[in-house]
Structures are given as structure tokens and as C-alpha cells.
Design a protein around this motif. Structure first.
Motif, PDB file in Angstrom:
ATOM      1  N   LYS A 169       0.842  -1.208   0.000  1.00 57.18           N
ATOM      2  CA  LYS A 169       0.000   0.000   0.000  1.00 57.18           C
ATOM      3  C   LYS A 169       0.872   1.251   0.000  1.00 57.18           C
ATOM      4  O   LYS A 169       0.570   2.237  -0.683  1.00 57.18           O
ATOM      5  N   ALA A 170       1.952   1.199   0.771  1.00 55.82           N
ATOM      6  CA  ALA A 170       2.867   2.352   0.810  1.00 55.82           C
ATOM      7  C   ALA A 170       3.506   2.568  -0.562  1.00 55.82           C
ATOM      8  O   ALA A 170       3.639   3.710  -1.021  1.00 55.82           O
ATOM      9  N   VAL A 171       3.868   1.470  -1.223  1.00 55.90           N
ATOM     10  CA  VAL A 171       4.481   1.579  -2.559  1.00 55.90           C
ATOM     11  C   VAL A 171       3.504   2.270  -3.516  1.00 55.90           C
ATOM     12  O   VAL A 171       3.874   3.201  -4.243  1.00 55.90           O
ATOM     13  N   VAL A 172       2.252   1.811  -3.487  1.00 56.91           N
ATOM     14  CA  VAL A 172       1.240   2.378  -4.383  1.00 56.91           C
ATOM     15  C   VAL A 172       1.049   3.868  -4.095  1.00 56.91           C
ATOM     16  O   VAL A 172       1.000   4.705  -5.007  1.00 56.91           O
ATOM     17  N   ARG A 173       0.985   4.205  -2.810  1.00 57.57           N
ATOM     18  CA  ARG A 173       0.775   5.607  -2.421  1.00 57.57           C
ATOM     19  C   ARG A 173       1.968   6.476  -2.846  1.00 57.57           C
ATOM     20  O   ARG A 173       1.793   7.571  -3.367  1.00 57.57           O
ATOM     21  N   LEU A 174       3.181   5.960  -2.623  1.00 54.71           N
ATOM     22  CA  LEU A 174       4.366   6.737  -2.988  1.00 54.71           C
ATOM     23  C   LEU A 174       4.440   6.940  -4.493  1.00 54.71           C
ATOM     24  O   LEU A 174       4.811   8.012  -4.968  1.00 54.71           O
ATOM     25  N   ARG A 175       4.061   5.909  -5.243  1.00 57.48           N
ATOM     26  CA  ARG A 175       4.074   6.043  -6.705  1.00 57.48           C
ATOM     27  C   ARG A 175       3.073   7.100  -7.149  1.00 57.48           C
ATOM     28  O   ARG A 175       3.353   7.868  -8.075  1.00 57.48           O
ATOM     29  N   ALA A 176       1.919   7.129  -6.480  1.00 60.20           N
ATOM     30  CA  ALA A 176       0.910   8.144  -6.823  1.00 60.20           C
ATOM     31  C   ALA A 176       1.471   9.543  -6.578  1.00 60.20           C
ATOM     32  O   ALA A 176       1.095  10.508  -7.240  1.00 60.20           O
ATOM     33  N   GLY A 177       2.415   9.634  -5.633  1.00 62.08           N
ATOM     34  CA  GLY A 177       3.044  10.922  -5.332  1.00 62.08           C
ATOM     35  C   GLY A 177       4.267  11.189  -6.197  1.00 62.08           C
ATOM     36  O   GLY A 177       5.003  12.139  -5.952  1.00 62.08           O
ATOM     37  N   GLY A 178       4.531  10.328  -7.180  1.00 61.06           N
ATOM     38  CA  GLY A 178       5.609  10.613  -8.135  1.00 61.06           C
ATOM     39  C   GLY A 178       6.874   9.787  -7.955  1.00 61.06           C
ATOM     40  O   GLY A 178       7.803   9.896  -8.739  1.00 61.06           O
ATOM     41  N   SER A 179       6.928   8.946  -6.929  1.00 59.90           N
ATOM     42  CA  SER A 179       8.121   8.126  -6.716  1.00 59.90           C
ATOM     43  C   SER A 179       8.112   6.944  -7.700  1.00 59.90           C
ATOM     44  O   SER A 179       7.049   6.492  -8.115  1.00 59.90           O
ATOM     45  N   ASN A 180       9.304   6.451  -8.092  1.00 58.64           N
ATOM     46  CA  ASN A 180       9.310   5.304  -9.006  1.00 58.64           C
ATOM     47  C   ASN A 180       9.693   3.994  -8.313  1.00 58.64           C
ATOM     48  O   ASN A 180      10.203   3.074  -8.936  1.00 58.64           O
ATOM     49  N   VAL A 181       9.418   3.912  -7.019  1.00 60.53           N
ATOM     50  CA  VAL A 181       9.676   2.675  -6.285  1.00 60.53           C
ATOM     51  C   VAL A 181       8.792   1.540  -6.824  1.00 60.53           C
ATOM     52  O   VAL A 181       7.646   1.768  -7.205  1.00 60.53           O
ATOM     53  N   ALA A 182       9.342   0.334  -6.898  1.00 62.24           N
ATOM     54  CA  ALA A 182       8.562  -0.832  -7.337  1.00 62.24           C
ATOM     55  C   ALA A 182       9.165  -2.078  -6.687  1.00 62.24           C
ATOM     56  O   ALA A 182      10.227  -2.004  -6.057  1.00 62.24           O
ATOM     57  N   VAL A 183       8.494  -3.200  -6.866  1.00 60.35           N
ATOM     58  CA  VAL A 183       8.871  -4.397  -6.114  1.00 60.35           C
ATOM     59  C   VAL A 183       9.533  -5.424  -7.036  1.00 60.35           C
ATOM     60  O   VAL A 183       9.005  -5.753  -8.095  1.00 60.35           O
ATOM     61  N   GLY A 184      10.695  -5.917  -6.611  1.00 61.72           N
ATOM     62  CA  GLY A 184      11.429  -6.885  -7.414  1.00 61.72           C
ATOM     63  C   GLY A 184      10.961  -8.313  -7.196  1.00 61.72           C
ATOM     64  O   GLY A 184      11.096  -9.162  -8.067  1.00 61.72           O
ATOM     65  N   GLY A 185      10.410  -8.590  -6.029  1.00 58.45           N
ATOM     66  CA  GLY A 185       9.948  -9.953  -5.763  1.00 58.45           C
ATOM     67  C   GLY A 185       9.710 -10.203  -4.290  1.00 58.45           C
ATOM     68  O   GLY A 185      10.025  -9.369  -3.448  1.00 58.45           O
ATOM     69  N   ILE A 186       9.137 -11.380  -4.030  1.00 59.97           N
ATOM     70  CA  ILE A 186       8.895 -11.816  -2.657  1.00 59.97           C
ATOM     71  C   ILE A 186       9.882 -12.932  -2.332  1.00 59.97           C
ATOM     72  O   ILE A 186      10.041 -13.872  -3.112  1.00 59.97           O
ATOM     73  N   ILE A 187      10.546 -12.806  -1.199  1.00 56.22           N
ATOM     74  CA  ILE A 187      11.416 -13.871  -0.705  1.00 56.22           C
ATOM     75  C   ILE A 187      10.611 -14.622   0.353  1.00 56.22           C
ATOM     76  O   ILE A 187      10.269 -14.057   1.396  1.00 56.22           O
ATOM     77  N   ASP A 188      10.255 -15.864   0.056  1.00 58.92           N
ATOM     78  CA  ASP A 188       9.468 -16.656   1.011  1.00 58.92           C
ATOM     79  C   ASP A 188      10.416 -17.322   1.999  1.00 58.92           C
ATOM     80  O   ASP A 188      11.014 -18.342   1.704  1.00 58.92           O
ATOM     81  N   ASN A 189      10.566 -16.702   3.158  1.00 56.80           N
ATOM     82  CA  ASN A 189      11.430 -17.270   4.214  1.00 56.80           C
ATOM     83  C   ASN A 189      10.555 -18.173   5.076  1.00 56.80           C
ATOM     84  O   ASN A 189       9.955 -17.726   6.049  1.00 56.80           O
ATOM     85  N   MET A 190      10.499 -19.414   4.696  1.00 54.19           N
ATOM     86  CA  MET A 190       9.462 -20.320   5.202  1.00 54.19           C
ATOM     87  C   MET A 190       9.514 -20.547   6.700  1.00 54.19           C
ATOM     88  O   MET A 190      10.569 -20.613   7.306  1.00 54.19           O
ATOM     89  N   ARG A 191       8.312 -20.656   7.220  1.00 52.41           N
ATOM     90  CA  ARG A 191       8.112 -20.707   8.654  1.00 52.41           C
ATOM     91  C   ARG A 191       7.660 -22.101   9.067  1.00 52.41           C
ATOM     92  O   ARG A 191       7.613 -22.432  10.245  1.00 52.41           O
ATOM     93  N   GLY A 192       7.214 -22.864   8.093  1.00 52.53           N
ATOM     94  CA  GLY A 192       6.751 -24.218   8.398  1.00 52.53           C
ATOM     95  C   GLY A 192       5.249 -24.355   8.476  1.00 52.53           C
ATOM     96  O   GLY A 192       4.749 -25.339   9.013  1.00 52.53           O
ATOM     97  N   VAL A 193       4.485 -23.368   7.950  1.00 53.77           N
ATOM     98  CA  VAL A 193       3.023 -23.541   7.956  1.00 53.77           C
ATOM     99  C   VAL A 193       2.637 -24.473   6.796  1.00 53.77           C
ATOM    100  O   VAL A 193       3.359 -24.562   5.799  1.00 53.77           O
TER     101      VAL A 193
END
Ligand code: ADP
Ligand code: MG
Length: 280
Positions: A169-193
Motif C-alpha cells: 500500500k505504501a508503494v502504491v501511495r508513494l508512486r501516486a506521489g511521483g516516486s518510481n519505487v517498485a517491487v522486485g519480488g517476494i522472498i518466502d522465508n518459510m516458517r513451516g506452515v
């Protein structure tokens, strides 16, 4: 920080999810691939570089408070650890005074002002950022262009995915304000669920961000940690070390970033429940 020829990315996630362990193993792996890495801990907990340097070290903010701001002061809190990896910790404000996120940002500003990465010849800078509360504070590294490419550390627990979603949500909001931040990926650091890989994959699909790797929960992590080392240093021949080396390679090879979609809490619960039911 100037970005000419320098790869900079941030690792975000909730407290305890595994940001520092993951970042440190990436840094250690990258150093063995020939990169000069600077890892910047952006969490008042200040243990980001503990397994790179073997111990807890003084932070930028505390030493500046004590000795005043100068290039010499800043240089005194840039530490050299495993295989030449450089590390520092932002630290935080004195407890109950001021905003921790703003403190983190102040420390990042000092690194820029004194050209720490450039003067040390770093070609990769990794920001290890607490993403518990995305008040203005901890979004500062994104807002000010330190981390245009962010990797989210998650796992299959709904609370963790909720916090990932908050950062989205913060990424989306910052982009709306002109920032070019974006997401490279999710690192699944597994917990055992149960059925964790599928849960995190389904979540990634729902927010439009791919899972870059599934990191197993493994005892070599704690065993290395007790020695003040990364898995890469303490157990270089382990399967876990292979996973971290592969993660480091994938990040360096990745040229794509994604603009996330955000979910509601019921969406997240459904993903977690649906996949768990499917797992039987
Ligand atoms: P964060 O920086 O997100 O607050 P840490 O990286 O310090 O979290 O990780 C919290 C704890 O979780 C560590 O002390 C470590 O023992 C454990 N941990 C993290 N990743 C793994 C893993 N893949 N396998 C086993 N333990 C892990
Ligand atoms: Mg940490």
C-alpha cells in the motif's frame, strides 16, 4: 546516494521475519561473486550486520549524538566484516523521543552526504529495512529514492502477508506521489506452515509480484548465528548456503520490477485458508 553503476535495493518485511539473516547471507554470497557490498541496517534493533561482523556494533545515530557529525565520525561506524563486506547500522532515536523511521532516514542522509558507498568502492548497496509500521517513517528510504527496487521477505502466515500488503500500500501511495519505487519480488522465508509455498505463490499472484525463491527454515541458520556468522561463512557446503547463493544470483540477474495490487484482510485470509484446505 548516487546510483551510477551501483545496484541498490531494499529488503523489507515485518520484525522477526528474517530480513537481516537473509540480507546478510545475500551480502556474503555476493562478496564471493566478486561484488563490493555495503549492507545498511535500517532498524532500531541494530543487529542487521551482526552475522557479517561477528557482533553487535555501535550505530550511526548513537555515535553522531556522542561525537558530533563529521566524515570521521561516519567512517568510524562503517565496519568491515566477512570477505570484505561493509556494514553499518542506522540505529534509532533515544527511546520515547522522536520517530524511529525519521531517525533511520537521517542516518541514510549522512551516508549520502559523506559519499560512503562511493568512497568505499561499493557496487551493491543493500538496505535492510523494518517494515512493521509503514508510518511516514519507515517508508522514508523508499520515498527518497534510496530503494527504488524492493524485495519483500514474507512467509505463509496471514499476519506476515498482511504486513507485506501494508508495504505494498505504501508503494502504491508513494508512486501516486511521483516516486518510481517498485517491487522486485517476494522472498518466502518459510516458517513451516502447511502448504506454505502454495500460499505464498497464491499471495504473490494476487498482488502481481512473483516469488523469487522459497528459503527453507533450517537449523544451520541458528547454528551460524550463535557463532556470529552467516550460513555462507559457517556452512558453505550446506544446502542452505546453496539457496542463499541462488537467491543472490537471482536478484543480481533480475531486471524486472512490479507495481503491486493491494488486498483486503479477508482476501488474505481466503488465500491462506483456501490453500490450507487444499493441502488437506
Ligand atoms: P528481522 O531482521 O526480519 O527482524 P532476523 O533476520 O533477525 O529478522 O530473523 C529473526 C530470527 O529468525 C533469527 O534470529 C533467526 O534465528 C531466525 N531465522 C530467520 N530465517 C531463518 C531460516 N530460514 N531458518 C531458520 N531460522 C531463521
Ligand atoms: Mg533485522
Amino acid at each position: 546516494m548516487s546510483t551510477d553503476g551501483m545496484r541498490q535495493f531494499a529488503v523489507y518485511g515485518k520484525g522477526g521475519v528474517g530480513k537481516s539473516i537473509t540480507s546478510s547471507n545475500i551480502s556474503a554470497a555476493l562478496s564471493q561473486m566478486g561484488y563490493k557490498v555495503l549492507q545498511v541496517g535500517c532498524d532500531p534493533k541494530h543487529d542487521s550486520i551482526a552475522t557479517i561482523c561477528g557482533r553487535l556494533l555501535p550505530t550511526i545515530l548513537e555515535v553522531v549524538r556522542e561525537k558530533g557529525l563529521s566524515q570521521e565520525t561516519i567512517d568510524s561506524v562503517i565496519f568491515k566484516g566477512f570477505n570484505g563486506v561493509l556494514g553499518c547500522e542506522s540505529g534509532g532515536p533515544r527511546p520515547a523521543t522522536g520517530c524511529a523511521g525519521k531517525g533511520v532516514y537521517t542516518a541514510l542522509e549522512f551516508l549520502t552526504r559523506f559519499k560512503v558507498a562511493e568512497r568505499n568502492g561499493a557496487n551493491v548497496v543493500i538496505y535492510d529495512v523494518l517494515g512493521d509500521v509503514v508510518c511516514g517513517g519507515f517508508s522514508q528510504p523508499m520515498r527518497h529514492g534510496y530503494a527504488k527496487e524492493i524485495y519483500m521477505v514474507g512467509n505463509g502466515e496471514s499476519l506476515t502477508l498482511w504486513q507485506v500488503n501494508n508495504v505494498m500500500k505504501a508503494v502504491v501511495r508513494l508512486r501516486a506521489g511521483g516516486s518510481n519505487v517498485a517491487v522486485g519480488g517476494i522472498i518466502d522465508n518459510m516458517r513451516g506452515v502447511p502448504n506454505e509455498e502454495k500460499v505464498v505463490e497464491a499471495f504473490g499472484q494476487a498482488i502481481g509480484v512473483p516469488v523469487i525463491i522459497h528459503v527453507p527454515r533450517d537449523k544451520t541458520v541458528q547454528q551460524a548465528e550463535f557463532q556470529g556468522k552467516t550460513v555462507i561463512e559457517a556452512f558453505p557446503d550446506s544446502k542452505q548456503a546453496d539457496v542463499y547463493r541462488e537467491l543472490a544470483r537471482r536478484i543480481m540477474a533480475n531486471t524486472k520490477t512490479y507495481v503491486p495490487t493491494t488486498l483486503t484482510l479477508p482476501d488474505i485470509m481466503n488465500i491462506v485458508k483456501g490453500e490450507m484446505v487444499a493441502a488437506g
